[in-house]
Design an enzyme around this catalytic site. Structure first.
Site, PDB file in Angstrom:
ATOM      1  N   ILE A   1       0.828  -1.204   0.000  1.00 26.19           N
ATOM      2  CA  ILE A   1       0.000   0.000   0.000  1.00 26.19           C
ATOM      3  C   ILE A   1       0.864   1.256   0.000  1.00 26.19           C
ATOM      4  CG2 ILE A   1      -1.791   1.282   1.234  1.00 26.19           C
ATOM      5  CD1 ILE A   1      -2.765  -1.350   0.057  1.00 26.19           C
TER       6      ILE A   1
ATOM      7  N   TYR B   1      -2.317  -7.151  17.337  1.00 25.26           N
ATOM      8  CA  TYR B   1      -2.361  -6.387  16.084  1.00 25.26           C
ATOM      9  C   TYR B   1      -3.622  -5.522  16.040  1.00 25.26           C
ATOM     10  CZ  TYR B   1      -2.732  -5.343  11.088  1.00 25.26           C
ATOM     11  OH  TYR B   1      -2.861  -4.694   9.876  1.00 25.26           O
TER      12      TYR B   1
ATOM     13  N   LYS C   1      -3.967  -1.342  15.718  1.00 33.76           N
ATOM     14  CA  LYS C   1      -4.676  -0.646  14.655  1.00 33.76           C
ATOM     15  C   LYS C   1      -5.848   0.172  15.193  1.00 33.76           C
ATOM     16  CE  LYS C   1      -2.271  -1.323  11.034  1.00 33.76           C
ATOM     17  NZ  LYS C   1      -1.719  -0.162  10.303  1.00 33.76           N
TER      18      LYS C   1
ATOM     19  N   THR D   1      -0.940  -7.813  -0.414  1.00 35.97           N
ATOM     20  CA  THR D   1       0.381  -7.277  -0.112  1.00 35.97           C
ATOM     21  C   THR D   1       1.199  -8.384   0.542  1.00 35.97           C
ATOM     22  OG1 THR D   1      -0.050  -6.534   2.161  1.00 35.97           O
ATOM     23  CG2 THR D   1      -0.750  -5.068   0.377  1.00 35.97           C
TER      24      THR D   1
END
Length: 330
Positions: free
Chosen positions: A44, A194, A198, A231
């Site tokens: 990204i 995680y 975020k 990705t």
């Protein structure tokens, strides 16, 4: 839009008409005369830098790996012959490296128009720590970008139509800030940690906007997420043969291209329709893919008390405060 109902929005059909969009990279306005810093050398981050360069912007790709950074710059320059692109080394897992990076940029530039807090690590199977002793995901994804933003704030304050774009994730919907164990020292579960990192990124974007408005800084802080995109993040962090890595390998057709995932960041970074304090992500399949639109903000991200508490803890952990001196005085 009623903020109390935001977390119930999961598809384009549920979005208000004004939030729907068919926005694409062709809608990016000219970026000539604008300087952008984007963290992350691939995925990204790379696609964001490439699109901004195509629109005439000057881009600095910031990352830890010099070879990957050089390769990213070479690819951009091969695509855009007139590109103004370069790599600058910074390790978001090291406060010393972040401080050095900020010092360099403040000596090289008089202002900055755009900061895209993009880079991330995801789901290392075992608990790891940054150079400063923070849990790796929380320390890199959130605290690293918190510190980087404050380091570059003097330049952003002098930038025309300055924006800070902070990347969250649909994983933030399941996140919770565990103030009693922020560094996951008692219990480490990769995806939970995680998701916390975020969620913290999203809360930071919203809190910075409130503080920017109160301090009349003239900087728009906007959050975005890329949906589910193809990705190397899932491969590189937990491993190709982990559950998430195998999902990326064998269910690749469910993932949109990185160039499509980058549209949310690009919309937030360049569109006149993007607003400070907004949150943007793909419009289709519950936020997993599609053109960018206004995204649902999880209820946990809207707590003003928790946002203020997290900010104060982050200042203490990083040793950095939201000061606004001249670009050479910090």
């Amino acid at each position: 839009m009623n903020m109390t109902n935001l977390d119930a929005i999961t598809s384009t059909d549920q979005l208000p008409v004004q939030a729907r969009t068919h926005w694409s990279a062709s809608d990016i306005p000219s970026q000539h005369g604008r300087l952008a810093v984007i963290t992350g050398t691939g995925g990204i981050g790379f696609e964001t830098a490439l699109a901004l360069a195509r629109a005439g912007g000057e881009v600095i790709i910031a990352g830890r790996n010099a070879k990957k950074g050089a390769d990213a710059v070479a690819r951009i320059c091969a695509d855009v012959r007139s590109a103004k692109a370069r790599f600058e080394q910074v390790d978001l897992a090291s406060l010393e490296s972040i401080t050095d990076f900020g010092t360099r940029l403040r000596s090289q530039h008089k202002s900055l128009n755009l900061l895209v807090n993009n880079a991330a690590v995801m789901n290392p199977p075992d608990r790891q720590e940054t150079a400063d002793g923070f849990e790796l995901q929380f320390g890199t994804n959130y605290l690293g970008h918190f510190a980087l933003t404050l380091q570059l704030l003097p330049l952003l304050c002098l930038g025309r139509d300055a924006r800070i774009i902070t990347l969250s994730s649909i994983a933030a919907r399941n996140g919770a800030i565990n103030f009693e164990d922020l560094q996951a020292e008692r219990s480490y579960k990769p995806m939970r940690v995680y998701s916390q990192s975020k969620l913290a990124c999203l809360m930071f974007a919203l809190e910075f906007q409130r503080r920017s408005k109160a301090g009349r800084l003239g900087i728009a802080s906007i959050a975005a997420h890329p949906g589910i995109s193809r990705t190397d993040l899932l491969h590189n962090a937990p491993g190709r043969w982990s559950g998430t890595g195998m999902m990326r390998t064998f269910l690749w057709f469910l993932f949109q291209p990185a160039s499509q995932g980058a549209l949310s960041s690009l919309f937030a970074a360049t569109s006149p329709l993007a607003r400070g304090g907004g949150y943007y992500g793909p419009a289709r399949l519950g936020g997993m893919r599609g053109a960018p639109a206004e995204a649902a903000i999880p209820k946990r991200a809207l707590s003003l008390g928790n946002a203020s508490r997290l900010w104060e803890i982050s200042e203490r952990l990083t040793g950095m405060k939201m000061l606004v001196p001249g670009p050479t005085e910090m």
